[in-house]
Scaffold this motif. Structure first.
Motif, PDB file in Angstrom:
ATOM      1  N   UNK A  33       0.850  -1.268   0.047  1.00 39.25           N
ATOM      2  CA  UNK A  33      -0.138   0.045  -0.067  1.00 39.25           C
ATOM      3  C   UNK A  33       0.833   1.049   0.081  1.00 39.25           C
ATOM      4  N   UNK A  34       2.093   1.121  -0.517  1.00 40.58           N
ATOM      5  CA  UNK A  34       2.763   2.469  -0.654  1.00 40.58           C
ATOM      6  C   UNK A  34       2.757   3.066  -2.109  1.00 40.58           C
ATOM      7  N   UNK A  35       2.558   2.429  -2.996  1.00 37.34           N
ATOM      8  CA  UNK A  35       2.317   2.807  -4.470  1.00 37.34           C
ATOM      9  C   UNK A  35       0.886   2.671  -4.599  1.00 37.34           C
ATOM     10  N   UNK A  36       0.347   3.655  -5.638  1.00 40.09           N
ATOM     11  CA  UNK A  36      -0.947   3.493  -6.161  1.00 40.09           C
ATOM     12  C   UNK A  36      -1.824   3.668  -5.009  1.00 40.09           C
ATOM     13  N   UNK A  37      -1.837   4.843  -4.379  1.00 44.78           N
ATOM     14  CA  UNK A  37      -2.926   5.135  -3.082  1.00 44.78           C
ATOM     15  C   UNK A  37      -4.408   4.954  -3.835  1.00 44.78           C
ATOM     16  N   UNK A  38      -4.535   5.459  -4.934  1.00 44.11           N
ATOM     17  CA  UNK A  38      -5.874   5.833  -5.652  1.00 44.11           C
ATOM     18  C   UNK A  38      -6.695   4.125  -5.866  1.00 44.11           C
ATOM     19  N   UNK A  39      -5.822   3.224  -5.668  1.00 38.52           N
ATOM     20  CA  UNK A  39      -6.364   1.885  -6.115  1.00 38.52           C
ATOM     21  C   UNK A  39      -7.352   1.574  -4.965  1.00 38.52           C
ATOM     22  N   UNK A  40      -8.375   1.150  -5.387  1.00 37.29           N
ATOM     23  CA  UNK A  40      -9.746   0.808  -4.542  1.00 37.29           C
ATOM     24  C   UNK A  40      -9.736  -0.533  -4.366  1.00 37.29           C
ATOM     25  N   UNK A  41     -10.687  -1.184  -3.450  1.00 34.78           N
ATOM     26  CA  UNK A  41     -10.831  -2.660  -3.305  1.00 34.78           C
ATOM     27  C   UNK A  41     -11.413  -2.915  -4.640  1.00 34.78           C
ATOM     28  N   UNK A  42     -12.330  -2.504  -5.081  1.00 36.78           N
ATOM     29  CA  UNK A  42     -13.205  -2.646  -6.287  1.00 36.78           C
ATOM     30  C   UNK A  42     -12.324  -2.892  -7.499  1.00 36.78           C
ATOM     31  N   UNK A  43     -11.231  -2.356  -7.507  1.00 38.86           N
ATOM     32  CA  UNK A  43     -10.236  -2.612  -8.635  1.00 38.86           C
ATOM     33  C   UNK A  43      -9.518  -3.843  -8.703  1.00 38.86           C
ATOM     34  N   UNK A  44      -9.164  -4.199  -7.213  1.00 35.88           N
ATOM     35  CA  UNK A  44      -8.519  -5.472  -6.836  1.00 35.88           C
ATOM     36  C   UNK A  44      -9.478  -6.562  -7.284  1.00 35.88           C
ATOM     37  N   UNK A  45     -10.720  -6.447  -6.932  1.00 35.30           N
ATOM     38  CA  UNK A  45     -11.717  -7.643  -7.180  1.00 35.30           C
ATOM     39  C   UNK A  45     -11.970  -7.363  -8.996  1.00 35.30           C
ATOM     40  N   UNK A  46     -11.854  -6.485  -9.617  1.00 36.83           N
ATOM     41  CA  UNK A  46     -12.034  -6.421 -10.806  1.00 36.83           C
ATOM     42  C   UNK A  46     -10.932  -7.055 -11.475  1.00 36.83           C
ATOM     43  N   UNK A  47      -9.654  -6.865 -10.972  1.00 40.05           N
ATOM     44  CA  UNK A  47      -8.329  -7.486 -11.635  1.00 40.05           C
ATOM     45  C   UNK A  47      -8.473  -9.149 -11.489  1.00 40.05           C
ATOM     46  N   UNK A  48      -9.075  -9.656 -10.307  1.00 46.02           N
ATOM     47  CA  UNK A  48      -9.356 -10.908 -10.065  1.00 46.02           C
ATOM     48  C   UNK A  48     -10.550 -11.530 -10.947  1.00 46.02           C
ATOM     49  N   UNK A  49     -11.386 -10.763 -11.275  1.00 43.62           N
ATOM     50  CA  UNK A  49     -12.499 -11.111 -12.163  1.00 43.62           C
ATOM     51  C   UNK A  49     -12.156 -11.424 -13.403  1.00 43.62           C
ATOM     52  N   UNK A  50     -11.319 -10.331 -13.792  1.00 47.04           N
ATOM     53  CA  UNK A  50     -10.727 -10.553 -15.386  1.00 47.04           C
ATOM     54  C   UNK A  50      -9.684 -11.204 -15.398  1.00 47.04           C
ATOM     55  N   UNK A  51      -9.072 -11.923 -14.672  1.00 46.78           N
ATOM     56  CA  UNK A  51      -7.894 -12.632 -14.630  1.00 46.78           C
ATOM     57  C   UNK A  51      -8.017 -13.805 -15.618  1.00 46.78           C
ATOM     58  N   UNK A  52      -9.094 -14.725 -15.473  1.00 47.66           N
ATOM     59  CA  UNK A  52      -9.167 -15.987 -16.301  1.00 47.66           C
ATOM     60  C   UNK A  52      -9.357 -15.567 -17.855  1.00 47.66           C
ATOM     61  N   UNK A  53      -9.900 -14.528 -18.117  1.00 48.34           N
ATOM     62  CA  UNK A  53     -10.046 -14.063 -19.530  1.00 48.34           C
ATOM     63  C   UNK A  53      -8.705 -13.516 -19.971  1.00 48.34           C
ATOM     64  N   UNK A  54      -8.186 -12.589 -19.329  1.00 48.57           N
ATOM     65  CA  UNK A  54      -6.835 -12.040 -19.551  1.00 48.57           C
ATOM     66  C   UNK A  54      -5.656 -13.228 -19.712  1.00 48.57           C
ATOM     67  N   UNK A  55      -5.580 -14.109 -18.990  1.00 47.62           N
ATOM     68  CA  UNK A  55      -4.735 -15.274 -19.065  1.00 47.62           C
ATOM     69  C   UNK A  55      -5.007 -16.172 -20.133  1.00 47.62           C
TER      70      UNK A  55
END
Length: 227
Positions: A107-129
């Protein structure tokens, strides 16, 4: 490339799945270098499925190290592997930084990142992989097809090319036509002239000077008989 475990002691390490179609490679390298990574590990197209360098890196990472990746989908091959990886990093207190996901586990870089962004990353992971895997496989298959489509040169043709090369090199070195003829193994001396003419070699041996004339011209046949 073998990753030495001794190189990683409280170190910053970068990892990139550097497939041919990945257009942010230079950008990611620059980011990692500016961040202070002591080494950037790059995996290539044909290793996308097995990822031997990634496996070596997981063994070499030490407690407290910092791992920089372009995206989670670039380094991780699925949701199950993501869970295992995050648990591994938690146990070893390894800081993970994902550049384009804009995620920093400390949590030192990217202070603007929200929990919703992390959840979106996890949801998009299979498709991107899946998209990355298909791109890598396409490039590997394309390279294999290109190699397979290259014309095959028979041993007979290679021998012919070698013989022609011998004639040209001997003539360029100043050897007489008779010596070239004997060295080439041709049955007739006219074959030597034919090869020289084929490759545009200008004759410069006494009676045999200038361009070679057509076979049906009388003076050419006389020159060949005299040589």
């Amino acid at each position: 490339m073998i990753i030495s475990q001794n190189l990683y002691n409280m170190a910053k390490i970068g990892y990139i799945m550097a497939i041919s179609q990945y257009d942010k490679l230079e950008e990611d390298r620059e980011w990692m270098n500016n961040f202070g990574c002591i080494r950037i590990v790059e995996e290539c197209d044909e290793n996308e499925r097995n990822r031997p360098l990634w496996k070596q890196l997981m063994v070499a990472l030490q407690r407290g190290d910092e791992l920089v990746i372009p995206k989670f989908s670039n380094a991780i091959r699925g949701s199950r592997e993501l869970a295992t990886f995050l648990e591994f990093c938690r146990v070893k207190a390894i800081r993970v930084i994902s550049i384009h996901d804009r995620i920093d586990s400390k949590n030192q870089l990217f202070p603007e990142t929200k929990p919703s962004d992390v959840l979106e990353m996890m949801g998009a992971l299979p498709e991107e992989v899946l998209a990355l895997r298909k791109t890598a496989e396409h490039m590997v298959n394309l390279q294999a097809k290109m190699i397979a489509s290259l014309p095959k040169v028979s041993s007979t043709k290679l021998q012919k090319l070698d013989r022609e090369k011998t004639v040209i090199n001997l003539y360029a070195a100043g050897h007489p036509i008779d010596e070239i003829w004997r060295a080439s193994g041709f049955k007739s001396r006219s074959s030597v002239f034919r090869i020289l003419n084929k490759h545009g070699i200008k004759l410069n041996r006494g009676n045999h000077s200038g361009p070679i004339k057509k076979k049906n011209e009388e003076d050419t046949s006389k020159d060949m008989d005299k040589s």
